[in-house]
Scaffold this motif. Structure first.
Motif, PDB file in Angstrom:
ATOM      1  N   SER A   1      -0.794  -4.637   1.613  1.00 55.66           N
ATOM      2  CA  SER A   1      -0.551  -4.200  -0.353  1.00 55.66           C
ATOM      3  C   SER A   1       0.725  -5.113  -1.018  1.00 55.66           C
ATOM      4  O   SER A   1       1.442  -6.177  -0.188  1.00 55.66           O
ATOM      5  CB  SER A   1       0.874  -2.910   0.044  1.00 55.66           C
ATOM      6  OG  SER A   1       1.390  -2.481  -1.255  1.00 55.66           O
TER       7      SER A   1
ATOM      8  N   GLU B   1       2.322  -4.315  -4.413  1.00 56.76           N
ATOM      9  CA  GLU B   1       2.965  -3.793  -4.633  1.00 56.76           C
ATOM     10  C   GLU B   1       4.861  -3.861  -4.933  1.00 56.76           C
ATOM     11  O   GLU B   1       4.878  -4.725  -6.306  1.00 56.76           O
ATOM     12  CB  GLU B   1       2.910  -2.256  -4.979  1.00 56.76           C
ATOM     13  CG  GLU B   1       1.167  -2.488  -4.373  1.00 56.76           C
ATOM     14  CD  GLU B   1       0.591  -1.659  -6.404  1.00 56.76           C
ATOM     15  OE1 GLU B   1       1.652  -2.196  -7.345  1.00 56.76           O
ATOM     16  OE2 GLU B   1      -0.141  -2.875  -6.843  1.00 56.76           O
TER      17      GLU B   1
ATOM     18  N   THR C   1       4.398  -4.012   5.347  1.00 55.07           N
ATOM     19  CA  THR C   1       3.986  -4.139   4.298  1.00 55.07           C
ATOM     20  C   THR C   1       5.043  -3.643   2.587  1.00 55.07           C
ATOM     21  O   THR C   1       5.217  -4.191   1.856  1.00 55.07           O
ATOM     22  CB  THR C   1       3.433  -2.150   4.190  1.00 55.07           C
ATOM     23  OG1 THR C   1       4.495  -1.342   4.554  1.00 55.07           O
ATOM     24  CG2 THR C   1       2.234  -2.577   5.167  1.00 55.07           C
TER      25      THR C   1
ATOM     26  N   LEU D   1       6.788   3.277   3.430  1.00 53.82           N
ATOM     27  CA  LEU D   1       5.310   3.921   3.558  1.00 53.82           C
ATOM     28  C   LEU D   1       4.948   4.304   2.084  1.00 53.82           C
ATOM     29  O   LEU D   1       4.536   3.453   0.911  1.00 53.82           O
ATOM     30  CB  LEU D   1       4.195   3.997   4.379  1.00 53.82           C
ATOM     31  CG  LEU D   1       3.450   3.385   5.492  1.00 53.82           C
ATOM     32  CD1 LEU D   1       3.056   4.500   6.613  1.00 53.82           C
ATOM     33  CD2 LEU D   1       3.029   2.023   4.952  1.00 53.82           C
TER      34      LEU D   1
ATOM     35  N   SER E   1       6.384   1.916  -0.873  1.00 51.61           N
ATOM     36  CA  SER E   1       5.793   0.396  -0.748  1.00 51.61           C
ATOM     37  C   SER E   1       4.620   1.166  -1.606  1.00 51.61           C
ATOM     38  O   SER E   1       4.408   0.104  -2.406  1.00 51.61           O
ATOM     39  CB  SER E   1       5.158   0.548   0.545  1.00 51.61           C
ATOM     40  OG  SER E   1       6.449  -0.174   1.520  1.00 51.61           O
ATOM     41  N   HIS E   2       4.020   1.970  -1.519  1.00 49.22           N
ATOM     42  CA  HIS E   2       2.850   2.314  -2.375  1.00 49.22           C
ATOM     43  C   HIS E   2       3.612   2.340  -3.845  1.00 49.22           C
ATOM     44  O   HIS E   2       2.774   1.831  -5.012  1.00 49.22           O
ATOM     45  CB  HIS E   2       2.105   3.668  -2.224  1.00 49.22           C
ATOM     46  CG  HIS E   2       1.234   3.984  -2.606  1.00 49.22           C
ATOM     47  ND1 HIS E   2      -0.028   3.731  -3.029  1.00 49.22           N
ATOM     48  CD2 HIS E   2       1.721   5.522  -4.055  1.00 49.22           C
ATOM     49  CE1 HIS E   2      -0.785   4.524  -4.113  1.00 49.22           C
ATOM     50  NE2 HIS E   2      -0.199   5.122  -4.163  1.00 49.22           N
TER      51      HIS E   2
END
Length: 394
Positions: free
Chosen positions: A59, A61, A196, A273, A276-277
């Motif tokens: 990722s 982002e 990530t 997670l 991070s998304h």
């Protein structure tokens, strides 16, 4: 000083910060499985390094939050010069190494944000910071994420002990001892999640530098070579092992049992997670610490060492302002010109070397990092067959 030289210096310093981030935060994933005997120390850090490397590619982002959100840049925004980013990185690295020296699991992320903000304000004024992004994607996650992770870990620990229906102080060689195998998976997931989130922060800094120097268009994400180099830097740092902080998280907060460790790691991974998304640049260290405390509260008979937790909390509170002050001082010196950058570089190297020399006086490594819990892990590592053999020998 030539702009290209400054950009190269900033990129090199950013990668060194990424390296320190790796060994500073190894404990987030591997302190509890090492403490319970689920993984041998050197195997644990090697596994974490590989998964940090892989996670960095999943990722970008969070990188975009830093490169195009926290510090305004591009059309309609305020450009900051690479010299200011250089100064901010010095602030982040100095604070990272100081907290590592004292074994405090502080936030590498907030050290980076604080250093950048302090340097940017000195270089371009208070208007350079997007305070909406700062509050919504940095400060609020810092307050909420550890609480959420701690609550989830508390509930998960209670469920783990309720499902296995054994006294919480019973031997770990039975059903609950098998949670050690689950810990291999859960701690691996934390290491992957760490890659990530944390590796992306350095990607964002390098991207911000390239944008500020006109070498990359505003609003664009990290280039592939940036992703690769940042992934390698954090993986190498992770492999070095942050043994001082592993000691604190693995033994300093609470005595960790396999089921408890599994619950803490799963909670940590899920929180990181999800963040991070959503592009939240949270502190993986704060999340891991919150999970360990929550799991300690969730296991009957366990005790949380609140004095240690208080020291960690104080470190959290000090990280943003302390790194901002160091970054601001470095930015003030850098404002002199090329001579100022050179002074910053020399002073930074001197501080780094001094910290490492001092750390050697009380060396902590894979052999003694968790000596305080060796007695607790012997029961975990000793299967029934080995105990029978010991009885026979008697």
């Amino acid at each position: 000083m030539d702009l290209t030289v400054v950009v190269v210096l900033v990129i090199a310093l950013a990668l060194f910060f990424d390296f320190t981030n790796g060994f500073h935060d190894t404990a987030n994933a591997m302190a509890t499985p090492i403490a319970t005997g689920a993984l041998k120390p050197k195997v644990a850090v090697a596994l974490a390094a590989v998964l940090n490397l892989v996670g960095a590619f999943l990722s970008t982002e969070v990188a975009k939050t830093i490169s195009g959100g926290l510090i305004k840049e591009g059309d309609g925004g305020v450009q900051i010069m690479p010299e200011m980013i250089f100064a901010g990185l010095i602030g982040a690295i100095v604070w990272n190494l100081l907290t590592w020296l004292f074994g405090l699991p502080s936030s590498s992320s907030h050290a980076l944000f604080g250093g950048l903000i302090g340097a940017a304000v000195v270089g371009a004024g208070f208007g350079v910071v997007d305070y909406g992004v700062l509050v919504s994607k940095v400060i609020l996650p810092a307050l909420v994420a550890p609480l959420v992770a701690g609550l989830v870990a508390f509930v998960a620990t209670r469920l783990a002990y309720a499902i296995t229906r054994m006294p919480s102080d019973s031997t770990q060689s039975g059903v609950r001892g098998r949670f050690r195998y689950g810990q291999i998976f859960s701690s691996s997931l934390v290491a992957l999640a760490h890659g990530t989130n944390d590796a992306q922060k350095t990607m964002g800094v390098i991207t911000l530098t390239l944008i500020a120097s006109g070498l990359q268009p505003a609003g664009s994400g990290p280039e592939f070579w940036v992703i690769i180099t940042c992934a390698l830097a954090i993986a190498l740092g992770t492999y070095m092992g942050g043994w001082r902080i592993i000691r604190t998280l693995g033994a300093g907060l609470t005595e960790v049992k396999p089921a408890q460790g599994f619950a803490a790691e799963t909670s940590t991974a899920a929180t990181i997670l999800a963040s991070s998304h959503l592009g939240f640049a949270l502190s993986t260290t704060q999340v891991a610490s919150g999970s360990v405390i929550g799991s300690g509260l969730g296991r009957k008979g366990a005790s949380v060492r609140w004095r240690t937790a208080g020291r960690i909390g104080l470190g959290w509170l000090m990280t943003l302002p302390a790194s901002a002050i160091v970054g601001a001082l470095a930015a003030f010196v850098a404002g002199i010109g090329p001579a100022g950058l050179l002074i910053d570089l020399i002073a930074g190297v001197a501080i780094i070397v001094t910290i490492f020399v001092v750390s050697r006086r009380n060396n902590v490594d894979a052999k003694n990092a968790l000596s305080e819990v060796d007695a607790a892990t012997i029961a975990v590592r000793t299967p029934k067959a080995t105990r029978r053999k010991r009885k026979a020998e008697k």
